[in-house]
Each structure stands twice: as structure tokens, then as C-alpha cells.
Enzyme design. Structure first.
Site, short mmCIF file in Angstrom:
data_model
loop_
_atom_site.label_atom_id
_atom_site.label_comp_id
_atom_site.label_asym_id
_atom_site.label_seq_id
_atom_site.Cartn_x
_atom_site.Cartn_y
_atom_site.Cartn_z
CG HIS A 44 3.71 -0.88 3.92
ND1 HIS A 44 3.65 0.53 3.94
CD2 HIS A 44 3.28 -1.02 2.35
CE1 HIS A 44 2.88 0.94 3.08
NE2 HIS A 44 2.56 0.40 2.24
CG HIS A 126 8.57 -0.21 -4.60
ND1 HIS A 126 7.63 -1.13 -5.38
CD2 HIS A 126 8.00 0.75 -3.85
CE1 HIS A 126 6.70 -0.24 -5.18
NE2 HIS A 126 6.90 0.68 -4.36
P1 ATP Z 1 -0.38 8.60 1.72
O1 ATP Z 1 -1.62 8.34 0.57
O2 ATP Z 1 -1.17 9.53 2.85
O3 ATP Z 1 0.63 9.27 0.89
P2 ATP Z 1 -0.23 5.98 1.55
O4 ATP Z 1 0.21 6.14 -0.07
O5 ATP Z 1 0.91 5.04 2.07
O6 ATP Z 1 -0.02 7.41 2.31
P3 ATP Z 1 -2.27 4.78 0.58
O7 ATP Z 1 -2.67 5.66 -0.54
O8 ATP Z 1 -3.69 4.22 1.26
O9 ATP Z 1 -1.39 5.29 1.65
O10 ATP Z 1 -1.82 3.43 -0.02
C1 ATP Z 1 -1.35 2.21 1.01
C2 ATP Z 1 -0.46 1.70 -0.05
O11 ATP Z 1 -0.80 1.13 -1.48
C3 ATP Z 1 0.89 2.24 -0.18
O12 ATP Z 1 2.04 1.24 -0.15
C4 ATP Z 1 0.79 2.99 -1.43
O13 ATP Z 1 2.14 2.94 -2.11
C5 ATP Z 1 -0.01 1.54 -2.24
N1 ATP Z 1 -0.79 2.43 -3.37
C6 ATP Z 1 -1.69 3.34 -3.26
N2 ATP Z 1 -2.31 3.65 -4.42
C7 ATP Z 1 -1.69 2.57 -5.27
C8 ATP Z 1 -2.00 2.57 -6.74
N3 ATP Z 1 -2.82 3.34 -7.27
N4 ATP Z 1 -1.32 1.50 -7.22
C9 ATP Z 1 -0.55 0.76 -6.44
N5 ATP Z 1 -0.20 0.76 -5.23
C10 ATP Z 1 -0.92 1.77 -4.46
#
Ligand code: ATP
Ligand code: MG
Length: 176
Positions: A44, A126
Site C-alpha cells: 500500500h 513511496h
Molecule cells: P510492521 O510494523 O509489522 O513492520 P507495518 O510497519 O506495515 O508493519 P504499522 O507499523 O502498523 O505496520 O504501520 C502501518 C503503516 O503506517 C505502514 O505503511 C507504515 O510504514 C506506516 N507507519 C508506521 N509508523 C509510522 C510513523 N511513525 N510515521 C509514518 N508512517 C508510519
């Protein structure tokens, strides 16, 4: 209370054909790059990340999203980058992603006006293909561009599980 909190973000999900192209690309790159490659159904583009939101505030989140000006999103994904600090492999565009930037900016400012706190980092369009990637061949231009089109954007809940993150769409809004 932990179970009153929902980990939320706004995102674009690919159309099925695009998801298949992304999965093919990911399968081509994977053998040469040790990393945690993201499952195709999880691929996504994040528009805005909220983190933990109390259940009672989800309505006001949805109401802010419904005010966003609809803009059909179409742009080329044409290069692969390794971002050293967050250790991710991403797909980006060599061209400015104007409409996508406008959409993210519009959404972010409406969320801020509704009292939500978001990071101040400028939006950089991205799509993350892999995490925990310590190295990758330097920037690569794709031979065949992947065209990304979105007719809607979604509010998604992320829950963490031993087998990886699970994303559930709570609501979506049309972009056309
Ligand atoms: P995992 O944490 O298991 O590696 P994930 O990062 O895809 O998986 P989440 O951490 O719940 O899952 O994040 C959901 C989405 O939000 C992802 O696209 C992630 O890149 C984005 N995201 C997470 N944390 C942040 C942040 N601090 N700032 C901006 N985007 C974020
Ligand atoms: Mg994460």
C-alpha cells in the site's frame, strides 16, 4: 486502556492488476536481497499515519476524511530505492507526484484541524516493498514502469500478529 486504542493510518491500496505487477517485481528482487518482503495483499501507499487512536475519536477522523477534495490519483512508479536509516526498500517515482502530494497534504491538514497529531516530516510518496533490508543495489530504474491508479482512499487499522501485520479497512472514500 490498551483495547480502546486502534492503530490507524490512511492509505491507498493497489488495483488487482497493479498488485500482481508489484508481486512479480518483489519476487524478482527477493532472491538477491535479504529482507522482510511484504506480502502482496499488504502492499500500500501510506497517506497519513495516526498511530493509536481512541475508539471514540474514529468518527471525527472519518468526518475529517470525508471533507477531502476528491482527486483521481495516477502516477508512475519507476525506481527502486534503499533507504538506509529506516532499512526499507521502496518504490518511488522519478517524477513529482503532484496529485498524491496534494491529497496527502489536504488530508493531513484536515486531520490536524480536527485535533489529531501527526508527524511533521514532509510527505514523500513511496510504496514499501521490504523492511529490515540492510543493503540493496543502489537505486535502480525499472525497465517497465508500474502505473498506480487509485479511485479511493481508505482508513485502515493495523494489528500486529506473529505472522506479520494484518490490515483491516474500516472505511473508504472515493477520489473521483
Ligand atoms: P510492521 O510494523 O509489522 O513492520 P507495518 O510497519 O506495515 O508493519 P504499522 O507499523 O502498523 O505496520 O504501520 C502501518 C503503516 O503506517 C505502514 O505503511 C507504515 O510504514 C506506516 N507507519 C508506521 N509508523 C509510522 C510513523 N511513525 N510515521 C509514518 N508512517 C508510519
Ligand atoms: Mg511498523
Amino acid at each position: 486502556m490498551a483495547n480502546n486504542q486502534h492503530r490507524l493510518f490512511f492509505a491507498l491500496w493497489p488495483e488487482m492488476a497493479t498488485r500482481n505487477e508489484l508481486a512479480d517485481l518483489s519476487n524478482r528482487l527477493r532472491p538477491n536481497t535479504p529482507a522482510r518482503w511484504i506480502r502482496p495483499e499488504n502492499l500500500h501507499i501510506t497517506l497519513a499515519f495516526l498511530g493509536d487512536v481512541e475508539k471514540g475519536r474514529i468518527k471525527s477522523l472519518a468526518s475529517a476524511a470525508s471533507e477531502v477534495e476528491p482527486r483521481g490519483v495516477k502516477f508512475k512508479l519507476d525506481r527502486i530505492e534503499h533507504w538506509r536509516k529506516p532499512q526499507v526498500i521502496c518504490l518511488t517515482s522519478a517524477e513529482p507526484s503532484g496529485v498524491l502530494d496534494d491529497l496527502a497534504t489536504d488530508l493531513t491538514s484536515r486531520l490536524r484541524n480536527a485535533g489529531f497529531i501527526l508527524e511533521n516530516r514532509p510527505f514523500r510518496a513511496h510504496l514499501t516493498l521490504a523492511r529490515k533490508a540492510v543493503a540493496h543495489a543502489t537505486e535502480i530504474r525499472l525497465q517497465e514502469n508500474i502505473v498506480w491508479e487509485s479511485r479511493e482512499f481508505a482508513l485502515v487499522e493495523s494489528t500486529h500478529h506473529p505472522e506479520g501485520s494484518l490490515y483491516t479497512t474500516l472505511s473508504s472514500w472515493p477520489l473521483q
